[in-house]
Design a protein around this motif. Structure first.
Motif, PDB file in Angstrom:
ATOM      1  N   MET A   1       0.829  -1.185   0.000  1.00  0.00           N
ATOM      2  CA  MET A   1       0.000   0.000   0.000  1.00  0.00           C
ATOM      3  C   MET A   1       0.869   1.243   0.000  1.00  0.00           C
ATOM      4  O   MET A   1       1.850   1.322   0.713  1.00  0.00           O
ATOM      5  N   ASP A   2       0.489   2.187  -0.793  1.00  0.00           N
ATOM      6  CA  ASP A   2       1.199   3.448  -0.869  1.00  0.00           C
ATOM      7  C   ASP A   2       0.828   4.300   0.345  1.00  0.00           C
ATOM      8  O   ASP A   2      -0.353   4.519   0.615  1.00  0.00           O
ATOM      9  N   PRO A   3       1.819   4.803   1.099  1.00  0.00           N
ATOM     10  CA  PRO A   3       1.496   5.601   2.282  1.00  0.00           C
ATOM     11  C   PRO A   3       0.803   6.911   1.940  1.00  0.00           C
ATOM     12  O   PRO A   3       0.260   7.574   2.814  1.00  0.00           O
ATOM     13  N   ASN A   4       0.769   7.282   0.668  1.00  0.00           N
ATOM     14  CA  ASN A   4       0.135   8.530   0.269  1.00  0.00           C
ATOM     15  C   ASN A   4      -1.231   8.337  -0.377  1.00  0.00           C
ATOM     16  O   ASN A   4      -1.760   9.260  -0.972  1.00  0.00           O
ATOM     17  N   ASP A   5      -1.800   7.145  -0.311  1.00  0.00           N
ATOM     18  CA  ASP A   5      -3.065   6.911  -1.011  1.00  0.00           C
ATOM     19  C   ASP A   5      -4.309   7.274  -0.209  1.00  0.00           C
ATOM     20  O   ASP A   5      -5.421   7.116  -0.693  1.00  0.00           O
ATOM     21  N   GLY A   6      -4.165   7.758   1.010  1.00  0.00           N
ATOM     22  CA  GLY A   6      -5.321   8.191   1.793  1.00  0.00           C
ATOM     23  C   GLY A   6      -5.960   7.099   2.604  1.00  0.00           C
ATOM     24  O   GLY A   6      -6.946   7.335   3.299  1.00  0.00           O
ATOM     25  N   PHE A   7      -5.451   5.897   2.554  1.00  0.00           N
ATOM     26  CA  PHE A   7      -5.994   4.784   3.321  1.00  0.00           C
ATOM     27  C   PHE A   7      -5.121   4.515   4.534  1.00  0.00           C
ATOM     28  O   PHE A   7      -3.929   4.796   4.530  1.00  0.00           O
ATOM     29  N   ARG A   8      -5.704   3.920   5.551  1.00  0.00           N
ATOM     30  CA  ARG A   8      -4.960   3.530   6.740  1.00  0.00           C
ATOM     31  C   ARG A   8      -4.764   2.020   6.711  1.00  0.00           C
ATOM     32  O   ARG A   8      -5.723   1.271   6.575  1.00  0.00           O
ATOM     33  N   GLU A   9      -3.529   1.595   6.837  1.00  0.00           N
ATOM     34  CA  GLU A   9      -3.251   0.168   6.926  1.00  0.00           C
ATOM     35  C   GLU A   9      -3.717  -0.342   8.279  1.00  0.00           C
ATOM     36  O   GLU A   9      -3.661   0.372   9.277  1.00  0.00           O
ATOM     37  N   ARG A  10      -4.149  -1.592   8.317  1.00  0.00           N
ATOM     38  CA  ARG A  10      -4.579  -2.229   9.557  1.00  0.00           C
ATOM     39  C   ARG A  10      -3.697  -3.436   9.809  1.00  0.00           C
ATOM     40  O   ARG A  10      -3.305  -4.140   8.873  1.00  0.00           O
ATOM     41  N   GLY A  11      -3.402  -3.709  11.085  1.00  0.00           N
ATOM     42  CA  GLY A  11      -2.594  -4.856  11.458  1.00  0.00           C
ATOM     43  C   GLY A  11      -3.390  -6.151  11.379  1.00  0.00           C
ATOM     44  O   GLY A  11      -4.612  -6.155  11.217  1.00  0.00           O
ATOM     45  N   ARG A  12      -2.681  -7.239  11.503  1.00  0.00           N
ATOM     46  CA  ARG A  12      -3.275  -8.572  11.371  1.00  0.00           C
ATOM     47  C   ARG A  12      -4.470  -8.786  12.297  1.00  0.00           C
ATOM     48  O   ARG A  12      -5.532  -9.217  11.867  1.00  0.00           O
ATOM     49  N   GLN A  13      -4.317  -8.501  13.578  1.00  0.00           N
ATOM     50  CA  GLN A  13      -5.408  -8.752  14.530  1.00  0.00           C
ATOM     51  C   GLN A  13      -6.619  -7.868  14.247  1.00  0.00           C
ATOM     52  O   GLN A  13      -7.754  -8.316  14.337  1.00  0.00           O
ATOM     53  N   GLU A  14      -6.385  -6.609  13.897  1.00  0.00           N
ATOM     54  CA  GLU A  14      -7.487  -5.712  13.550  1.00  0.00           C
ATOM     55  C   GLU A  14      -8.188  -6.203  12.293  1.00  0.00           C
ATOM     56  O   GLU A  14      -9.413  -6.184  12.198  1.00  0.00           O
ATOM     57  N   CYS A  15      -7.424  -6.680  11.316  1.00  0.00           N
ATOM     58  CA  CYS A  15      -8.013  -7.220  10.085  1.00  0.00           C
ATOM     59  C   CYS A  15      -8.934  -8.408  10.396  1.00  0.00           C
ATOM     60  O   CYS A  15     -10.057  -8.490   9.892  1.00  0.00           O
TER      61      CYS A  15
END
Length: 146
Positions: A1-15
């Motif tokens: 994921m591009d850090p500039n795409d406006g989305f927030r990455e989620r960790g494994r447990q949150e996913c």
């Protein structure tokens, strides 16, 4: 994921927590050397394994048993321009152990299209990725609803 795409990455447990909230996802696999996507109901086992229940004689079982597949689940609110998507990538296999099959018959997913001979399929979560957009706002506070 591009850090500039406006989305927030989620960790494994949150996913995995997000996935547990929805009843339907999509399995992505190869069929006759082409990508195929099929919506299916599912559940998660305690270790995050994705579980499916389907007909033992289905084309899906023949195509994915022993193969690496992707499984995607999401939840989107178009009005609020928010949502999340999670992808689990891993090996799929038919549950052959009788005790495990019996346990899943009690606790696992129930097929929405029952068949006389049903099997459970496990997708081991080797890679779990997810991203989320909240309230139509980017990571930089830019209002995307304008």
């Amino acid at each position: 994921m591009d850090p500039n795409d406006g989305f927030r990455e989620r960790g494994r447990q949150e996913c995995l927590r997000l996935m547990a909230k929805v009843p339907v996802g999509r399995i992505v696999y190869t069929c006759q050397a082409l990508p195929a996507v099929l919506p299916v109901n599912f559940s998660l086992d305690g270790d995050g394994t994705v579980l499916l229940c389907t007909s033992a004689v289905s084309e899906l079982v023949r195509a994915i048993d022993g193969a690496v597949v992707a499984f995607e689940a999401d939840d989107v609110d178009a009005v609020r321009q928010s949502g999340w998507s999670v992808v689990v990538t891993g090996s799929a296999s038919v549950v052959t152990d009788p005790a495990e099959h019996e346990r899943l018959a009690r606790t696992g997913p129930v097929s929405w299209v029952p068949a006389s001979q049903e099997v459970f399929i496990r997708i081991e979560p080797e890679l779990v990725t997810g991203r989320e957009v909240v309230g139509g706002r980017s990571l930089y506070g830019v209002d995307l609803t304008a």
